[in-house]
Scaffold this motif. Structure first.
Motif, PDB file in Angstrom:
ATOM      1  N   GLU A  88       0.880  -1.287  -0.048  1.00 55.86           N
ATOM      2  CA  GLU A  88      -0.034  -0.161  -0.053  1.00 55.86           C
ATOM      3  C   GLU A  88       0.869   1.241   0.067  1.00 55.86           C
ATOM      4  N   LEU A  91       2.170   1.657  -3.332  1.00 53.14           N
ATOM      5  CA  LEU A  91       1.238   2.352  -4.465  1.00 53.14           C
ATOM      6  C   LEU A  91       0.885   3.586  -4.177  1.00 53.14           C
ATOM      7  N   GLN A  92       0.910   4.073  -2.892  1.00 54.37           N
ATOM      8  CA  GLN A  92       0.747   5.653  -2.706  1.00 54.37           C
ATOM      9  C   GLN A  92       1.891   6.389  -3.230  1.00 54.37           C
ATOM     10  N   VAL A  94       3.692   5.541  -5.751  1.00 54.56           N
ATOM     11  CA  VAL A  94       3.580   5.525  -7.481  1.00 54.56           C
ATOM     12  C   VAL A  94       2.605   6.488  -7.716  1.00 54.56           C
ATOM     13  N   ARG A  95       1.300   6.513  -6.951  1.00 56.91           N
ATOM     14  CA  ARG A  95       0.412   7.596  -7.027  1.00 56.91           C
ATOM     15  C   ARG A  95       0.681   8.918  -7.242  1.00 56.91           C
ATOM     16  N   ARG A  96       1.670   9.155  -5.919  1.00 53.37           N
ATOM     17  CA  ARG A  96       2.276  10.529  -5.821  1.00 53.37           C
ATOM     18  C   ARG A  96       3.021  10.934  -7.050  1.00 53.37           C
ATOM     19  N   ARG A  97       3.881  10.004  -7.556  1.00 51.62           N
ATOM     20  CA  ARG A  97       4.679  10.295  -8.653  1.00 51.62           C
ATOM     21  C   ARG A  97       4.008  10.457  -9.864  1.00 51.62           C
ATOM     22  N   ILE A  98       2.988   9.682 -10.057  1.00 54.09           N
ATOM     23  CA  ILE A  98       1.861   9.970 -11.360  1.00 54.09           C
ATOM     24  C   ILE A  98       1.444  11.182 -11.175  1.00 54.09           C
ATOM     25  N   ALA A  99       0.933  11.684 -10.146  1.00 61.37           N
ATOM     26  CA  ALA A  99       0.366  12.918  -9.941  1.00 61.37           C
ATOM     27  C   ALA A  99       1.638  14.084 -10.174  1.00 61.37           C
ATOM     28  N   GLN A 102       1.887  14.155 -14.145  1.00 56.41           N
ATOM     29  CA  GLN A 102       0.850  14.792 -14.580  1.00 56.41           C
ATOM     30  C   GLN A 102       0.811  16.403 -14.625  1.00 56.41           C
TER      31      GLN A 102
END
Length: 146
Positions: A88, A91-92, A94-99, A102
């Motif tokens: 988890e 995953l968080q 990865v999501r932070r890096r994706i944001a 973007q």
């Protein structure tokens, strides 16, 4: 039980020879048995552990999380809550890096949309790079690198 040399263990696991030595130095892989000639010899469990390590590293788990996951793997009857927390957290991240990516994408698109294909003197890209205040949102490298 079939034992293989470090080169064969590297081929079978997809982990470079130097990286196998690094994992041994860090205690992620036990020191292997040695042949009479002093060559490292790895068994099937060692190669499976190397594959596990490689897959976890490919998914971006850091060395501390990897050590925890390997410790958990040694206790198959233990609850998997800690492994879930590690996944988890990854995953968080990865999501932070994706944001962050973007936001970077949006800023670059905005810079290019303002470009009039004139000269460098009036180039929106060059103007944006010269004055960070012209940027709309955060997009620093630290957000991308963790």
């Amino acid at each position: 039980m079939r034992e293989v040399t470090i080169g064969e263990a590297a081929r079978e696991s997809g982990v470079k020879v130097t990286t196998i030595r690094f994992y041994e130095e860090r205690g992620l892989l036990s020191a292997p048995a040695r042949s009479e000639g002093g060559q490292r010899l790895y068994g099937a469990k060692d190669v499976a552990r190397l594959r596990f390590i490689r897959h976890a590293r490919d998914l971006g788990f850091d060395m501390a999380a990897l050590a925890d996951l390997l410790e958990l793997a040694g206790h198959p009857d233990a609850p998997c809550a800690h492994a879930d927390r590690l996944a988890e957290a990854r995953l968080q991240d990865v999501r932070r890096r994706i944001a962050a990516l973007q936001a970077l994408e949006g800023e670059l698109e905005r810079m290019l949309a303002g470009c009039r294909s004139g000269t460098v003197e009036s180039c929106a890209v060059m103007e944006s790079l010269a004055d960070h205040a012209q940027c709309i949102g955060p997009h620093d490298r630290t957000a991308l690198n963790g």
